[in-house]
Scaffold this active site. Sequence first.
Site, short mmCIF file in Angstrom:
data_model
loop_
_atom_site.label_atom_id
_atom_site.label_comp_id
_atom_site.label_asym_id
_atom_site.label_seq_id
_atom_site.Cartn_x
_atom_site.Cartn_y
_atom_site.Cartn_z
N THR A 85 -38.46 -21.41 -9.67
CA THR A 85 -37.08 -21.90 -9.70
C THR A 85 -36.58 -21.94 -11.14
O THR A 85 -35.47 -21.47 -11.43
CB THR A 85 -36.98 -23.29 -9.06
OG1 THR A 85 -37.23 -23.19 -7.66
CG2 THR A 85 -35.59 -23.89 -9.26
N GLN A 201 -42.54 -13.44 -3.85
CA GLN A 201 -43.21 -13.15 -2.59
C GLN A 201 -44.02 -11.85 -2.63
O GLN A 201 -44.92 -11.66 -1.83
CB GLN A 201 -42.20 -13.09 -1.45
CG GLN A 201 -41.58 -14.42 -1.08
CD GLN A 201 -42.56 -15.38 -0.44
OE1 GLN A 201 -43.63 -15.00 0.02
NE2 GLN A 201 -42.18 -16.66 -0.40
N SER A 221 -44.42 -17.07 -9.42
CA SER A 221 -44.86 -18.44 -9.17
C SER A 221 -46.33 -18.44 -8.82
O SER A 221 -46.80 -17.58 -8.06
CB SER A 221 -44.05 -19.07 -8.04
OG SER A 221 -44.46 -20.39 -7.79
N ALA A 222 -47.08 -19.43 -9.33
CA ALA A 222 -48.52 -19.49 -9.10
C ALA A 222 -48.88 -19.89 -7.69
O ALA A 222 -49.82 -19.34 -7.10
CB ALA A 222 -49.15 -20.46 -10.10
N THR A 259 -43.79 -29.02 -23.86
CA THR A 259 -45.23 -28.93 -24.07
C THR A 259 -45.88 -28.20 -22.90
O THR A 259 -45.63 -28.52 -21.74
CB THR A 259 -45.84 -30.34 -24.20
OG1 THR A 259 -45.23 -31.00 -25.30
CG2 THR A 259 -47.35 -30.26 -24.42
N CYS A 350 -37.82 -24.30 1.12
CA CYS A 350 -36.86 -25.04 0.29
C CYS A 350 -35.63 -25.46 1.08
O CYS A 350 -34.86 -26.30 0.62
CB CYS A 350 -36.46 -24.20 -0.92
SG CYS A 350 -37.85 -23.85 -2.01
#
Length: 401
Positions: A85, A201, A221-222, A259, A350
Amino acid sequence: MSNFDPATYTYLDYAATAPLSEEAAGAMAPYLVPGKLNLALGGNANSLNSPGRAAFSAMEQARKQLACALGAARPQEVVFTSGATEADNCALFGLARAARRRLQLAGKGDVVPKVLVSSVEHDAVLAPARALAAEGFAVEYLAPNRQGFVEPDALERALGPDVMLVSVQTANSEVGSVMDIARLAALAHASGALMHTDAVQALGKVPVSVGQLGVDAASFSAHKIGGPKGIGCLYLKARTPFEPFLLGGGQENGLRSSTQNVAAMAGFAAAAQVAVEAQQEEELRLRGLRDYLYRELAALDGVRATVEVAPGSGDYLPNIVHVLVDGLESQTMILRFDMLGFGVSGGSACSSQSLEPSHVLRAMGVSADDAQGALRISMGRLTTQDDVARFAQAARQVLEW
């Protein structure tokens, strides 16, 4: 459900998230020890002391590993984010605003820059697009065909000298259509526009190489590939004009301040490496499960495939089955399957709490009534032939409830 037992539950919602892989958990384990032992790797990667330098070295190793998995030319093209996102937001705001600034510096401030996005994008792209429109950008939406594809001809017709950015997903999260991103990127570049793709995806399911796709930016995305939640990345091709979206301490070479979560980065890199190495074999295996399940579900009264997926087809993701069921709403079916020990969904996680029909299906021309009966079954690394066979049997029970 109160007596939920993960050991006996059949999980078929991989498009929402994949279970954490052993490889990712193992890669993160050294960072998650408590107390002083954590200093071996758990320092602040921006500090000059020994714990900081150790963390920085581990972070850069993860960046290098991930760049290799994604097909990036150099590690510095991988910008870590908190997830896809954020990566999508960074891409749309960062690329569009940089393009507008270039116009202003060139004395073309009267030109209204245009952004093209497909209407079947995830909300992480559509919401920033709407925000850009509120900032004064012209935003135009590319409609897919009935089978869920954004066709090159549609993009070519929409392109013009005022188009600064094009964003089209690599693969759709609901029906699984795989777009011809290389062709779309070539058209965008020929017209002078930048190209972004949300490839969340697709990674690990079909071949994905940002270099071969020819895009300027791509989001990943992981947790979709067995990595931890809360970590993703934006591939940003070297020398691509970009205005940072998150401002602060100047981490990630000034492209994304905050960080860094080095433990999650290590898990992401490990998951990506495994997913890419196993991709070809897994694609063939999952495609067989997909085709079997489509056949079984099509034999049930009132169930029809949302899109025409030919057996063995590479035009759609190998792990997604999407059907429309007459007379039943998505929420009802999901809860019934859950009570029987199967985890499925109606579409994007989502928007799973929304009672509105899927914007993806509506954009494809599916009626609102039909879209209310959508069911998505998505498979992954732990899914077996027995899992899908038992699900097909459970589907008969759900329909006869």
